[in-house]
Scaffold this motif. Sequence first.
Motif, PDB file in Angstrom:
ATOM      1  N   ILE A 227      46.179  37.435  37.698  1.00  0.00           N
ATOM      2  CA  ILE A 227      47.436  36.874  36.879  1.00  0.00           C
ATOM      3  C   ILE A 227      47.769  35.950  36.102  1.00  0.00           C
ATOM      4  CG2 ILE A 227      49.846  36.229  37.597  1.00  0.00           C
ATOM      5  CD1 ILE A 227      49.684  38.832  39.833  1.00  0.00           C
ATOM      6  N   ASP A 228      47.174  35.282  36.877  1.00  0.00           N
ATOM      7  CA  ASP A 228      46.669  33.045  35.779  1.00  0.00           C
ATOM      8  C   ASP A 228      46.194  33.677  34.537  1.00  0.00           C
ATOM      9  OD1 ASP A 228      48.179  32.328  38.099  1.00  0.00           O
ATOM     10  OD2 ASP A 228      46.260  31.958  39.152  1.00  0.00           O
TER      11      ASP A 228
ATOM     12  N   PRO B 112      55.418  39.891  28.428  1.00  0.00           N
ATOM     13  CA  PRO B 112      56.157  39.298  29.410  1.00  0.00           C
ATOM     14  C   PRO B 112      55.276  38.948  30.633  1.00  0.00           C
ATOM     15  CG  PRO B 112      56.514  41.370  30.493  1.00  0.00           C
ATOM     16  CD  PRO B 112      55.503  41.213  28.330  1.00  0.00           C
ATOM     17  N   SER B 113      55.672  37.499  31.702  1.00  0.00           N
ATOM     18  CA  SER B 113      53.876  36.820  32.025  1.00  0.00           C
ATOM     19  C   SER B 113      54.148  38.527  33.971  1.00  0.00           C
ATOM     20  CB  SER B 113      54.638  36.127  32.799  1.00  0.00           C
ATOM     21  OG  SER B 113      53.784  35.718  33.993  1.00  0.00           O
ATOM     22  N   PRO B 114      52.729  39.028  34.320  1.00  0.00           N
ATOM     23  CA  PRO B 114      53.254  39.861  35.046  1.00  0.00           C
ATOM     24  C   PRO B 114      53.192  38.919  36.153  1.00  0.00           C
ATOM     25  CG  PRO B 114      51.220  39.296  33.656  1.00  0.00           C
ATOM     26  CD  PRO B 114      51.792  38.757  33.639  1.00  0.00           C
ATOM     27  N   SER B 115      54.458  39.792  37.490  1.00  0.00           N
ATOM     28  CA  SER B 115      54.833  39.066  38.303  1.00  0.00           C
ATOM     29  C   SER B 115      54.389  39.775  39.671  1.00  0.00           C
ATOM     30  CB  SER B 115      55.976  39.531  38.780  1.00  0.00           C
ATOM     31  OG  SER B 115      56.381  40.734  38.993  1.00  0.00           O
ATOM     32  N   LEU B 116      53.520  38.738  41.284  1.00  0.00           N
ATOM     33  CA  LEU B 116      53.203  39.030  42.457  1.00  0.00           C
ATOM     34  C   LEU B 116      54.401  39.761  43.477  1.00  0.00           C
ATOM     35  CD1 LEU B 116      50.994  40.043  44.065  1.00  0.00           C
ATOM     36  CD2 LEU B 116      50.056  37.915  44.284  1.00  0.00           C
TER      37      LEU B 116
ATOM     38  N   THR C 247      42.296  43.947  36.286  1.00  0.00           N
ATOM     39  CA  THR C 247      42.185  43.075  34.666  1.00  0.00           C
ATOM     40  C   THR C 247      42.978  43.930  33.493  1.00  0.00           C
ATOM     41  OG1 THR C 247      41.147  41.144  35.076  1.00  0.00           O
ATOM     42  CG2 THR C 247      41.851  41.346  32.821  1.00  0.00           C
ATOM     43  N   ASN C 248      41.828  45.700  33.998  1.00  0.00           N
ATOM     44  CA  ASN C 248      41.802  46.269  32.649  1.00  0.00           C
ATOM     45  C   ASN C 248      43.715  47.281  32.841  1.00  0.00           C
ATOM     46  OD1 ASN C 248      41.005  48.374  31.114  1.00  0.00           O
ATOM     47  ND2 ASN C 248      41.667  49.619  31.986  1.00  0.00           N
ATOM     48  N   LEU C 249      44.472  47.270  34.397  1.00  0.00           N
ATOM     49  CA  LEU C 249      45.564  48.241  34.146  1.00  0.00           C
ATOM     50  C   LEU C 249      46.717  47.313  33.582  1.00  0.00           C
ATOM     51  CD1 LEU C 249      44.951  49.029  38.178  1.00  0.00           C
ATOM     52  CD2 LEU C 249      44.937  50.422  36.085  1.00  0.00           C
TER      53      LEU C 249
END
Length: 402
Positions: A269-270, A277-281, A302-304
């Motif tokens: 994610i970093d 948008p920035s991915p959230s976890l 990373t690919n997904l």
Amino acid sequence: MNHINHHISKHSQDMSLPTKTFLLLVIVVLVSIIPVTLYSITASKSLASLGTDTAIDNALDSSITLAVSADAKNIATLALKKYRQGTVLRETIVSQVVLFSIAYAAILILVVILAGYLFISRITRPLKELTAAARLIAHDKLTYRIAPVKGNEIGTLVDAFNTMADNLATARQEKIMAERRATWQRVARIIAHEIKNPLTPIKLSTERMYEKFISESKDFPAVIKSTTTTILSEIANLQKLVDSFHTYAKFPDPVLKQHNIIPMITEVIDLFKGELPSPSLTVIEPVPDFNFDASQLRGALTNLIKNSLEAIAESKRENGFVSISVSSDKTSIHISVADNGMGITLENQARLFQPYFSTKKNGNGIGLALTERIISLHEGSISCASTPTIGTTFSLSFPIKA
């Protein structure tokens, strides 16, 4: 009435074999005790009247009084004495009958329980082994076999199970080989088609250059420059195709080590912190450690995430999101990557993990195929649920093993 019978029938079907056998044994014991119970009751009733008939007692007493001789009087007295001793004998005999009945019932119960235990064990032990073996077969442990049992129906059932497992293993191997042949045939067709595309401009450029050379055309240097640029560009495309094919065909087996997957997902994610948008976890604890190749799963995730961000960019949504969630149950780790991008049509979902199939203009169709292969090499599974114009969710599942 029919409802009651149906309820009883359904309840009996839900009972386990040991429970049914135990109930059968209880019925057998009860039926076996009935004769001794009837004997005890009949004997007790018969003995209850022993020494208690007042008419006989009075007659014997009168015979003593009316005796005409001393001998007759002695005989009558002895008779009365013995008759009255019946009361004492009655209590003793009744006690013996009760003790005999209790001993008989206890011995019968012990014998039936012991016989039932041996009978149940003989049946349920191999059935438990069959159940455990069936669970292993269901989890793709097709090499597991049950030790043969000689004779009887259980032995026949074990032989049939082992034969079924052999047939399943053979069918699985045949299916794998057929799938591999079909995959490589499909890949070969796709590669042949992809190679034809750059070969056409290469051929046309070469023919044009040759014609200019033969005719000694004045613009021959300019033609060489333009055709060479075209040829080199198409050769680069061919090289890219060959490299992607080599990557897919020679992908290494994972080096499995026990890790916790959360730190690795955080690292992935970093990598996308600058993206919008920035991915959230979201993590639903606890998430136990399990065996995986961190490098390979990092590439797959990373690919997904990259695909999700590209889908959102294509949809031009202002409120786009990419959400990664992680959870676990007793047997598996579950990861989902969800977005609200363009989505994927149902027709394309069926071909999503095929090598060299892509819905992108500049995609080579290797990313998701490699992702699916990575998940498969980890004995996991991946699925896609998508609605066009709404979004897509990729769901990953990995087994937790000791």
